[in-house]
Design an enzyme around this catalytic site. Structure first.
Site, PDB file in Angstrom:
ATOM      1  N   HIS A 103       0.006  -4.108  50.171  1.00 25.91           N
ATOM      2  CA  HIS A 103       1.176  -4.868  49.681  1.00 25.91           C
ATOM      3  C   HIS A 103       1.641  -4.394  48.302  1.00 25.91           C
ATOM      4  O   HIS A 103       2.569  -4.980  47.741  1.00 25.91           O
ATOM      5  CB  HIS A 103       0.869  -6.363  49.622  1.00 25.91           C
ATOM      6  CG  HIS A 103       0.522  -6.968  50.944  1.00 25.91           C
ATOM      7  ND1 HIS A 103       1.342  -6.857  52.047  1.00 25.91           N
ATOM      8  CD2 HIS A 103      -0.566  -7.676  51.366  1.00 25.91           C
ATOM      9  CE1 HIS A 103       0.771  -7.475  53.082  1.00 25.91           C
ATOM     10  NE2 HIS A 103      -0.392  -7.970  52.697  1.00 25.91           N
TER      11      HIS A 103
ATOM     12  N   ASP B 217      -3.441  -4.113  59.844  1.00 30.63           N
ATOM     13  CA  ASP B 217      -3.698  -5.390  59.179  1.00 30.63           C
ATOM     14  C   ASP B 217      -2.800  -6.469  59.792  1.00 30.63           C
ATOM     15  O   ASP B 217      -1.721  -6.164  60.313  1.00 30.63           O
ATOM     16  CB  ASP B 217      -3.399  -5.237  57.673  1.00 30.63           C
ATOM     17  CG  ASP B 217      -3.792  -6.456  56.859  1.00 30.63           C
ATOM     18  OD1 ASP B 217      -4.898  -6.445  56.293  1.00 30.63           O
ATOM     19  OD2 ASP B 217      -2.991  -7.431  56.784  1.00 30.63           O
TER      20      ASP B 217
ATOM     21  N   HIS C 249      -1.008  -8.513  58.301  1.00 30.34           N
ATOM     22  CA  HIS C 249       0.230  -8.617  57.523  1.00 30.34           C
ATOM     23  C   HIS C 249       0.996  -7.286  57.506  1.00 30.34           C
ATOM     24  O   HIS C 249       0.382  -6.214  57.537  1.00 30.34           O
ATOM     25  CB  HIS C 249      -0.090  -9.017  56.083  1.00 30.34           C
ATOM     26  CG  HIS C 249      -0.883 -10.280  55.960  1.00 30.34           C
ATOM     27  ND1 HIS C 249      -2.265 -10.287  55.815  1.00 30.34           N
ATOM     28  CD2 HIS C 249      -0.488 -11.576  55.969  1.00 30.34           C
ATOM     29  CE1 HIS C 249      -2.685 -11.537  55.728  1.00 30.34           C
ATOM     30  NE2 HIS C 249      -1.639 -12.346  55.820  1.00 30.34           N
TER      31      HIS C 249
ATOM     32  N   ASP D 189      -8.112  -9.057  59.415  1.00 27.41           N
ATOM     33  CA  ASP D 189      -7.616 -10.439  59.369  1.00 27.41           C
ATOM     34  C   ASP D 189      -6.856 -10.812  60.645  1.00 27.41           C
ATOM     35  O   ASP D 189      -6.329 -11.918  60.759  1.00 27.41           O
ATOM     36  CB  ASP D 189      -6.772 -10.707  58.107  1.00 27.41           C
ATOM     37  CG  ASP D 189      -5.849  -9.577  57.723  1.00 27.41           C
ATOM     38  OD1 ASP D 189      -5.694  -8.621  58.514  1.00 27.41           O
ATOM     39  OD2 ASP D 189      -5.275  -9.640  56.614  1.00 27.41           O
TER      40      ASP D 189
HETATM   41  N1  Q9C Z   1      -1.932 -19.031  54.348  1.00 25.65           N
HETATM   42  C1  Q9C Z   1      -3.895  -8.761  52.638  1.00 25.65           C
HETATM   43  O1  Q9C Z   1      -4.330  -9.091  53.719  1.00 25.65           O
HETATM   44  N2  Q9C Z   1      -1.630 -15.435  51.488  1.00 25.65           N
HETATM   45  N3  Q9C Z   1      -3.146  -9.607  51.892  1.00 25.65           N
HETATM   46  C2  Q9C Z   1      -0.847 -15.938  52.525  1.00 25.65           C
HETATM   47  C3  Q9C Z   1      -1.479 -17.673  54.171  1.00 25.65           C
HETATM   48  C4  Q9C Z   1      -1.425 -14.067  51.075  1.00 25.65           C
HETATM   49  C5  Q9C Z   1      -2.817 -10.895  52.391  1.00 25.65           C
HETATM   50  C6  Q9C Z   1      -1.142 -17.387  52.735  1.00 25.65           C
HETATM   51  C7  Q9C Z   1      -1.822 -13.079  52.085  1.00 25.65           C
HETATM   52  C8  Q9C Z   1      -2.002 -11.724  51.489  1.00 25.65           C
HETATM   53  C9  Q9C Z   1      -4.235  -7.451  52.045  1.00 25.65           C
HETATM   54 ZN    ZN Z   2      -3.701  -8.825  55.630  1.00 26.07          ZN
END
Ligand code: Q9C
Ligand code: ZN
Length: 389
Positions: free
Chosen positions: A193, A229, A231, A322
C-alpha cells in the site's frame, strides 16, 4: 526454501490504530512474523532456512521513493513528539489528511518546523501535523521511535531474496530444470500500500517494488508482480502505472480497503497501458467451497492469460495470507489447503514460461498482509509447499 528475515521488525510495535473512528488494538503485530517463523522452522513437510538480509543501502529504496518522503519517515516520530506531543511510546499517526487530487498539482507540505525557529510553537505544531497528514494517508499507519530501522530492514529482506535468486540462477551449476528457484522474504512492516511518497495500510516502503526495481536496474530483468493479498496493491500499482515493466497483476476483495481502487478498468496508462491487471472479487462470491473454487479459477485465469504470456524473467509475488477465512482483518474464504493450491498454480504458470523461453523463472515471495497470528505460518508454508512440489 531460503527465508530472509531479521528481528529488526520487533522495533516497530505500535499499540493501537485508528480504525473508522475507533481506537483499536494494532493488527499488524510482531507476533505475525515471530509465530510464522516458529511454524516454518517446525514444519516437517518442507525445510526452511532462515537467513539474515544483506544491507544494500538506501540507493535501491531511493529508486522507488522520493527523497523528501524517505527523509520524512526517518524523522517523523521525533517531529511529531517534539511539536505535537502525546505519549511517545505508543506510536504516532496523523489526525488530518491531505486529499491530493482535491488540493491540486501545486499542493505541497509545509517545510520542516525545525527550520522555523522564529515562528511560535503553535504554528510549528501546525506544520508538523500537516506534514504527517501529507505523507501518511490513514490512521492505521503508525510510526514508533525506531520504526525506520524495521522499515529499512524489511526492504533489505526483499532485496536480499531477489539478489539470492540472481546468484542461484547464474551459479556455475544452476538448479536442474525441474527444481524450483525460489525464496521468501518475511517483510514486516508490509509494503504494497506504500506509494512513491505516501504511506498507508500499515505500509511505508514498498518492499516488492524496491525488489522489482532493483532486478530491472541491476539485472535487466523483465518482472511480473502477482499480488494475491486480500487488499488491492494500490501502492505497487501506482508506482508502476505508466510502465510496461514490471507487469502488475492483482486479485483482491472488491470494495474493501483501500476502498476506491482495484477495478477492472484500471489497466495502466501510456507505455503502461495493458500492463496493470485487476480482478476484484465480490465478497458474496467468496463463501464456502464454491467460493474457494471461484477464487482459484480466477487466479488460474489471471496466471494463464496475463502472467504467462508476459514471459517474465523473474516473478515476484505479493503474498498476503489475509485471504484466510478466519483472518480478523480480511477473509476471502480460503482454507489452509487452498493456500497450497495457490502455490501450485503459480508454479504451473512458471513451468509454462520456463518451457517456452528455455530459461528458469526465479520466483520471490514477499510477505504482505495476514493477521490471524495462529494460522499464518502454516498458510505461508503451504503456499511454498505448493510451489516447490
Ligand atoms: N476492518 C495489508 O494487508 N484496515 N494492509 C482495514 C478492516 C487496514 C491492510 C480495516 C488494512 C490494511 C498489507
Ligand atoms: Zn492485506
Amino acid at each position: 526454501v531460503d527465508v530472509f528475515y531479521t528481528e529488526s521488525h520487533l522495533l516497530h510495535n505500535p499499540q493501537e490504530e485508528l480504525e473508522y473512528g475507533k481506537i483499536i488494538p494494532f493488527h499488524e503485530t510482531p507476533d505475525r512474523i515471530s509465530n510464522a517463523v516458529d511454524a516454518l522452522v517446525r514444519s516437517r513437510s518442507l525445510s526452511f532456512n532462515l537467513t539474515s538480509p544483506t544491507d544494500f543501502g538506501l540507493e535501491p529504496i531511493r529508486a522507488v521513493h522520493s527523497d523528501d518522503y524517505i527523509e520524512y519517515l526517518r524523522h517523523a516520530h521525533a517531529e511529531w513528539t517534539n511539536y505535537v506531543g502525546g505519549d511517545p511510546t505508543r506510536g504516532v499517526t496523523p489526525d488530518i489528511w491531505a486529499i491530493r487530487h482535491i488540493s491540486g498539482p501545486r499542493a505541497k507540505p509545509p517545510p520542516s518546523p525545525d527550520a522555523q525557529t522564529s515562528l511560535p510553537r503553535s504554528v510549528r505544531e501546525g506544520y508538523a501535523r500537516a506534514r504527517m497528514g501529507w505523507y501518511i494517508s490513514d490512521g492505521q499507519t503508525v510510526i514508533m521511535e525506531k520504526s525506520w530501522q524495521a522499515i529499512y530492514s524489511a526492504a533489505q529482506c526483499a532485496l536480499s531474496g531477489a539478489e539470492y535468486l540472481v546468484k542461484l540462477n547464474s551459479a556455475s551449476s544452476p538448479p536442474k530444470d525441474d527444481n524450483p528457484v525460489t525464496s521468501l522474504a518475511l517483510c514486516r512492516p508490509p509494503g504494497h500500500h506504500a506509494f512513491r511518497d505516501v504511506g498507508a495500510g500499515y505500509c511505508f516502503i514498498n518492499n516488492i517494488a524496491v525488489a522489482a526495481q532493483h532486478l530491472i536496474d541491476r539485472h535487466g530483468a523483465r518482472v511480473a508482480i502477482l499480488d494475491v493479498d486480500f487488499h488491492h496493491g494500490n501502492g505497487t500499482q501506482s508506482i508502476f502505472y505508466d510502465r510496461s515493466n514490471p507487469l502488475f497483476v492483482s486479485l483482491h476483495a472488491q470494495w474493501d480497503f483501500p476502498h476506491y481502487t482495484g477495478h477492472e478498468d484500471e489497466t495502466g496508462t501510456g507505455e503502461g497501458e495493458g500492463f496493470t491487471i485487476n480482478r476484484p472479487l465480490a465478497r458474496e462470491d467468496c463463501h464456502g467451497k464454491d467460493g474457494e473454487e471461484h477464487y482459484h479459477a480466477t487466479l488460474n485465469t489471471l496466471i494463464h492469460s496475463h502472467v504467462v504470456p508476459y514471459n517474465p524473467t523473474f516473478l515476484l509475488v505479493s503474498l498476503g495470507v489475509d485471504t484466510f477465512h478466519l483472518d480478523p482483518v480480511g477473509g476471502l474464504g480460503l482454507t489452509t489447503p487452498g493456500f497450497r493450491l495457490i502455490g501450485a498454480s503459480i508454479r504451473a504458470g512458471v513451468k509454462l514460461v520456463e518451457a517456452a523461453t528455455k530459461r528458469r523463472v526465479p520466483t520471490l515471495f514477499v510477505l504482505e498482509g495476514g493477521y490471524g497470528v495462529d494460522d499464518m505460518g502454516e498458510n505461508i508454508s503451504e503456499v511454498m509447499r505448493g510451489y516447490v512440489n
